[in-house]
Scaffold this motif. Structure first.
Motif, short mmCIF file in Angstrom:
data_model
loop_
_atom_site.label_atom_id
_atom_site.label_comp_id
_atom_site.label_asym_id
_atom_site.label_seq_id
_atom_site.Cartn_x
_atom_site.Cartn_y
_atom_site.Cartn_z
N VAL A 7 0.83 -1.21 0.00
CA VAL A 7 0.00 0.00 0.00
C VAL A 7 0.87 1.25 0.00
O VAL A 7 0.62 2.19 -0.76
CB VAL A 7 -0.98 -0.01 1.20
N VAL A 8 1.91 1.27 0.83
CA VAL A 8 2.82 2.42 0.86
C VAL A 8 3.48 2.60 -0.50
O VAL A 8 3.56 3.71 -1.03
CB VAL A 8 3.89 2.27 1.97
N ARG A 11 1.01 3.93 -3.02
CA ARG A 11 0.79 5.36 -2.78
C ARG A 11 1.98 6.17 -3.29
O ARG A 11 1.81 7.27 -3.83
CB ARG A 11 0.55 5.60 -1.29
N ALA A 14 1.67 6.37 -7.04
CA ALA A 14 0.65 7.36 -7.40
C ALA A 14 1.19 8.77 -7.22
O ALA A 14 0.94 9.66 -8.04
CB ALA A 14 -0.60 7.15 -6.57
N TRP A 15 1.94 8.99 -6.15
CA TRP A 15 2.54 10.30 -5.90
C TRP A 15 3.53 10.65 -7.01
O TRP A 15 3.55 11.78 -7.51
CB TRP A 15 3.21 10.31 -4.53
N ALA A 68 1.44 12.16 1.84
CA ALA A 68 0.67 10.96 2.16
C ALA A 68 0.26 10.89 3.63
O ALA A 68 -0.48 9.99 4.02
CB ALA A 68 1.48 9.72 1.79
#
Length: 91
Positions: A7-8, A11, A14-15, A68
């Protein structure tokens, strides 16, 4: 921890995709293309490369974690849980 590491990393990916300045640097450094971003987003090895890239610069880690809402050590912990994360780096 493996699921939260994914998940990290997702993310972080995506960032990166949303960062017009840094995304071309990532693509150039890894040799990945835009197609790879879509097709390999679920690949733990690719996600590890995303975190490896971010970990090259403290400012990138801080910017991602700030965006985040994560603690700074989240990226390193996630990287350690993904393939190759336990391998020592002698650089």
């Amino acid at each position: 921890m493996r699921e939260s590491a994914d998940v990290v990393a997702l993310r972080a990916l995506a960032w990166l995709v949303g960062n017009d300045d840094l995304l071309p640097v990532f693509l150039g450094a890894t040799g990945a293309g835009e197609r790879d971003l879509r097709e390999r987003a679920g690949d733990p090895d690719f996600l590890a490369s995303v975190l490896d890239f971010l970990l090259m610069d403290d400012a990138w880690v801080i910017a991602f974690c700030d965006a985040a809402g994560l603690k700074g050590e989240a990226v390193m912990r996630a990287r350690a849980a993904l393939p190759g994360g336990a391998d020592p780096h002698w650089t």
